[in-house]
Structure formats: C-alpha cells, structure tokens
Design a protein around this motif. Structure first.
Motif, PDB file in Angstrom:
ATOM      1  N   GLY A 126      -4.090  -0.892   7.059  1.00  0.00           N
ATOM      2  CA  GLY A 126      -5.476  -0.863   7.520  1.00  0.00           C
ATOM      3  C   GLY A 126      -5.655  -1.412   8.922  1.00  0.00           C
ATOM      4  O   GLY A 126      -6.455  -0.888   9.718  1.00  0.00           O
ATOM      5  N   ASP A 127      -4.885  -2.449   9.273  1.00  0.00           N
ATOM      6  CA  ASP A 127      -5.017  -3.040  10.609  1.00  0.00           C
ATOM      7  C   ASP A 127      -4.302  -2.226  11.680  1.00  0.00           C
ATOM      8  O   ASP A 127      -4.421  -2.530  12.865  1.00  0.00           O
ATOM      9  CB  ASP A 127      -4.481  -4.470  10.602  1.00  0.00           C
ATOM     10  N   LYS A 128      -3.543  -1.191  11.253  1.00  0.00           N
ATOM     11  CA  LYS A 128      -2.835  -0.322  12.208  1.00  0.00           C
ATOM     12  C   LYS A 128      -3.478   1.070  12.267  1.00  0.00           C
ATOM     13  O   LYS A 128      -2.882   1.996  12.821  1.00  0.00           O
ATOM     14  CB  LYS A 128      -1.373  -0.173  11.793  1.00  0.00           C
ATOM     15  N   ALA A 129      -4.696   1.206  11.740  1.00  0.00           N
ATOM     16  CA  ALA A 129      -5.317   2.524  11.592  1.00  0.00           C
ATOM     17  C   ALA A 129      -5.438   3.268  12.913  1.00  0.00           C
ATOM     18  O   ALA A 129      -5.312   4.504  12.951  1.00  0.00           O
ATOM     19  CB  ALA A 129      -6.692   2.383  10.935  1.00  0.00           C
ATOM     20  N   ASP A 130      -5.658   2.551  13.994  1.00  0.00           N
ATOM     21  CA  ASP A 130      -5.914   3.212  15.278  1.00  0.00           C
ATOM     22  C   ASP A 130      -4.787   3.004  16.295  1.00  0.00           C
ATOM     23  O   ASP A 130      -4.953   3.298  17.488  1.00  0.00           O
ATOM     24  CB  ASP A 130      -7.248   2.714  15.850  1.00  0.00           C
ATOM     25  N   ALA A 131      -3.635   2.512  15.828  1.00  0.00           N
ATOM     26  CA  ALA A 131      -2.479   2.361  16.718  1.00  0.00           C
ATOM     27  C   ALA A 131      -1.695   3.671  16.762  1.00  0.00           C
ATOM     28  O   ALA A 131      -1.754   4.477  15.825  1.00  0.00           O
ATOM     29  CB  ALA A 131      -1.589   1.227  16.210  1.00  0.00           C
ATOM     30  N   TYR A 132      -0.981   3.910  17.855  1.00  0.00           N
ATOM     31  CA  TYR A 132      -0.105   5.083  17.897  1.00  0.00           C
ATOM     32  C   TYR A 132       1.013   4.901  16.862  1.00  0.00           C
ATOM     33  O   TYR A 132       1.585   3.807  16.738  1.00  0.00           O
ATOM     34  CB  TYR A 132       0.506   5.268  19.277  1.00  0.00           C
ATOM     35  N   THR A 133       1.350   5.967  16.153  1.00  0.00           N
ATOM     36  CA  THR A 133       2.395   5.839  15.133  1.00  0.00           C
ATOM     37  C   THR A 133       3.753   5.522  15.747  1.00  0.00           C
ATOM     38  O   THR A 133       4.615   4.964  15.077  1.00  0.00           O
ATOM     39  CB  THR A 133       2.507   7.134  14.302  1.00  0.00           C
ATOM     40  N   ARG A 134       3.931   5.858  17.041  1.00  0.00           N
ATOM     41  CA  ARG A 134       5.217   5.527  17.669  1.00  0.00           C
ATOM     42  C   ARG A 134       5.423   4.018  17.782  1.00  0.00           C
ATOM     43  O   ARG A 134       6.552   3.549  17.985  1.00  0.00           O
ATOM     44  CB  ARG A 134       5.319   6.193  19.045  1.00  0.00           C
ATOM     45  N   SER A 135       4.347   3.258  17.651  1.00  0.00           N
ATOM     46  CA  SER A 135       4.453   1.799  17.729  1.00  0.00           C
ATOM     47  C   SER A 135       4.739   1.162  16.367  1.00  0.00           C
ATOM     48  O   SER A 135       4.964  -0.046  16.286  1.00  0.00           O
ATOM     49  CB  SER A 135       3.159   1.211  18.304  1.00  0.00           C
ATOM     50  N   LEU A 136       4.734   1.964  15.297  1.00  0.00           N
ATOM     51  CA  LEU A 136       4.948   1.421  13.960  1.00  0.00           C
ATOM     52  C   LEU A 136       6.438   1.240  13.679  1.00  0.00           C
ATOM     53  O   LEU A 136       7.273   2.008  14.152  1.00  0.00           O
ATOM     54  CB  LEU A 136       4.349   2.358  12.905  1.00  0.00           C
ATOM     55  N   SER A 137       6.746   0.252  12.863  1.00  0.00           N
ATOM     56  CA  SER A 137       8.129   0.040  12.435  1.00  0.00           C
ATOM     57  C   SER A 137       8.540   1.117  11.443  1.00  0.00           C
ATOM     58  O   SER A 137       7.697   1.868  10.925  1.00  0.00           O
ATOM     59  CB  SER A 137       8.265  -1.338  11.785  1.00  0.00           C
ATOM     60  N   GLY A 138       9.840   1.169  11.141  1.00  0.00           N
ATOM     61  CA  GLY A 138      10.332   2.162  10.191  1.00  0.00           C
ATOM     62  C   GLY A 138       9.691   2.020   8.825  1.00  0.00           C
ATOM     63  O   GLY A 138       9.323   3.008   8.182  1.00  0.00           O
ATOM     64  N   GLY A 139       9.532   0.766   8.361  1.00  0.00           N
ATOM     65  CA  GLY A 139       8.917   0.541   7.062  1.00  0.00           C
ATOM     66  C   GLY A 139       7.460   0.959   7.036  1.00  0.00           C
ATOM     67  O   GLY A 139       6.969   1.504   6.049  1.00  0.00           O
ATOM     68  N   MET A 140       6.752   0.707   8.132  1.00  0.00           N
ATOM     69  CA  MET A 140       5.350   1.130   8.215  1.00  0.00           C
ATOM     70  C   MET A 140       5.234   2.650   8.203  1.00  0.00           C
ATOM     71  O   MET A 140       4.320   3.210   7.592  1.00  0.00           O
ATOM     72  CB  MET A 140       4.711   0.573   9.496  1.00  0.00           C
ATOM     73  N   ARG A 141       6.154   3.326   8.857  1.00  0.00           N
ATOM     74  CA  ARG A 141       6.121   4.795   8.855  1.00  0.00           C
ATOM     75  C   ARG A 141       6.379   5.343   7.460  1.00  0.00           C
ATOM     76  O   ARG A 141       5.807   6.352   7.063  1.00  0.00           O
ATOM     77  CB  ARG A 141       7.152   5.337   9.851  1.00  0.00           C
TER      78      ARG A 141
END
Length: 333
Positions: A141-156
């Motif tokens: 929920g706190d990453k809703a508006d971040a670019y997905t390229r900034s997410l870690s592997g587990g978050m993806r």
C-alpha cells in the motif's frame, strides 16, 4: 484481520475438477509427438491450499496453461469453479487468477497503474475496483505510486499476486511464487497466501521448495511423466514412508564393527556412525523406542544425547519420482 468469508450456496464443493485430461504436442502419428498429460484426474476442494508437485517437465505448467485457456487440451474435461472450460471459457477464465513464475511487470508503471490496467482488461468497472485494498493486502500500500522498477524482487513477487487478484477470482494459481526469493521475503509471501486463503480463496501452488508445500498445504498431488502418481492429504502422504532413525550418543567407546556390539543390541538394525554414536533404523509403526532404550541399559551404555530423524515430504517425493529400485521403502497408506 478478516476471517474467511462464507461461500455462497451456489459455490461448488470442488474448486477444480479435472477428469481424463490429456495433451499431446505434435502431429498425430508423428515421430516427434510428446504426450505431456496422460489422462490426469484431479479434484481440488474449495477453500484448500493445494500443492501440485513434480520434477521439471512433469506436466504441471501444461495443466495450468490449459486451465488458464492458453493451451488447448487434446482430451478430457476440466471445470474451474464448476464451469466447464469448453462450454463457457470466458467465465472459466474469470474464475481463476494466475501468478506466473516470470516477473513480467512493466517497470515504468506504478503498482496502482498496473492493477487498474489489469482490472480494465478484465472488464472490472472503476467503481468496483479494489486497487488500494489489494495492495494493502500484499503489503504494498505504501508503494502504490512508486515506479515498479524501484521495487525489490520480493515486492515484485507480491505485486504479481496483487495483479492476479484484481477480478476477485475464487481460485489463485501460484507457479513457483518464491523462486529466487530470500528466506525472509519467502515467509512474508507465505503470510500473504495464508491471509488470502482465510478470506476464502482456493490456492493451487506449484513449487520446487518442498518445505514450502509441507508448511502451507493441506492437500498434495505429485505428478510425474504426465501422470498423477499420488494425491492425498498432507498427513496421509507423510505416513507413506514408514522409516525412522534414532541416533544415540553414549559415554562408552564403541567397537569398530557393529557385529561386536553387546548382545542386547543385536536384534536391532543398528550401525556405528561415530566414535560414540549408534544409529538405529526401524519402521515407525513398530514403535521400538522403549525397547531400544531398554537394550542400551541392558548393555550398560550410558546415554549422553539422543536425536530422531523421520521421513519428510522430500523423502516421499524422491521415493515416488525416482527410478531407483530402492523405492520399495515406500509403503502405500
């Protein structure tokens, strides 16, 4: 935390019902024909967490792709949430969400945008979309508006689960969901899966991490060479190899040859596995622990430590899928 939702009166007892499912690749009669599925029968109860295990090339992905409408079957029938995939393919596909092994996510979209786009592809009206709720469920929920390229592997990985849930399917298929994920993130994904199941979602899991299936699932099927070779509750499967061992560390120095052990130990299958260690192997159903301890006392051995080792899901999997003749250790329940 929400509790499992109650199924409606029309909900089927079986989330997935597969009978005589076959898939043959290649032209009929051709030399390069491959029989990927050979009359698969499988029943997945509604509300279960069900593991589908098998070596690479066993037919797991072919079966999933048939259920998802991406591969045409050669013969047999399959129902998704009581809907025949041939009679009503659109509704059958709407009843299932697929979480692929590959991280197929557009790096230039945010999680919110990806979920809204996915919901639009499924025809979910804007007023009925649950984008923020789903992202909160998988702890993004706190990453809703971040670019997905900034997410870690587990978050993806968790974002893939969220994408598969946008149309509120009653069945979720997770294809190797924790491949390449570290232990901490794997545990978090397991928690997400349990929460989805508590909310009423039936989970079909394929995995090569056998401890994952042992930890999460209540029913397990093993497929090999396109055939289901075992399908049972986890508890029943775990009892199928009737082998257990106990390793005892004693204070006394042991002889080099087990044949020279004191007479009270001779009736047992025992080997010397260290300078002061004896390992007893026996059938769990015989339950001879008390007799072993009595024999050690009769032999005037003083126990310093004792440990046990029982068969686990990996032993069962190897016994069923191996070509080793030693699989006669396997005893049908």
């Amino acid at each position: 935390m929400s509790t499992r939702s109650q199924p409606s009166q029309s909900a089927p007892e079986l989330a997935l019902e597969i009978k005589g499912l076959e898939k043959v690749y290649g032209k009929a009669g051709g030399s390069r024909q491959k029989h990927a599925l050979k009359g698969i029968d499988l029943a997945v109860p509604r509300g279960s967490i069900f593991a589908l295990l098998g070596p690479n090339g066993a037919g797991k992905s072919t079966m999933i792709n048939i259920l998802a409408g991406m591969v045409n079957k050669t013969a047999g029938t399959a129902k998704v949430w009581g809907i025949d995939i041939d009679e009503d393919p659109r509704q059958a596909r709407a009843a299932i969400g697929i979480v692929p092994q590959e991280l197929n996510i557009d790096a230039f979209f945010s999680p919110r945008e990806l979920l809204d786009l996915q919901a639009g592809l499924y025809g979910v009206p804007k007023a009925e979309r649950r984008t923020q709720e789903i992202l909160d469920l998988v702890e993004l929920g706190d990453k809703a508006d971040a670019y997905t390229r900034s997410l870690s592997g587990g978050m993806r990985r968790r974002l893939l689960v969220a994408k598969a849930m946008v149309h509120n399917p009653p069945i979720l298929v997770l294809d190797e969901p924790t491949a390449g994920v570290d232990i901490e993130l794997r545990r978090k994904l397991w928690d997400n899966v349990r929460e989805l199941n508590r909310r009423g979602v039936t989970i079909l899991l394929t995995t090569h991490y056998l401890e994952e299936a042992e930890e999460l699932c209540d029913r397990i099927a093993i497929i090999n060479h396109g055939e289901v070779i075992a399908c049972d509750t986890k508890e029943n499967l775990m009892q199928r190899i009737d082998v257990k061992s106990v390793t005892v560390t004693v204070a006394e120095t042991l002889p080099e040859d087990s044949d020279k052990l004191p007479q009270p130990l001779q009736p047992f299958s025992v080997s010397i596995t260290g300078q002061n260690q004896l390992t007893f192997t026996f059938r769990k159903s015989d339950g001879p622990i008390a007799r072993i301890l009595g024999a050690l006392a009769a032999a005037n051995f003083h126990i310093q430590d004792i440990s046990t080792d029982e068969s686990d899901l990996e032993d069962i999997f190897l016994a069923l899928t191996s070509n080793d003749p030693e699989t006669d250790r396997f005893h049908a329940a």
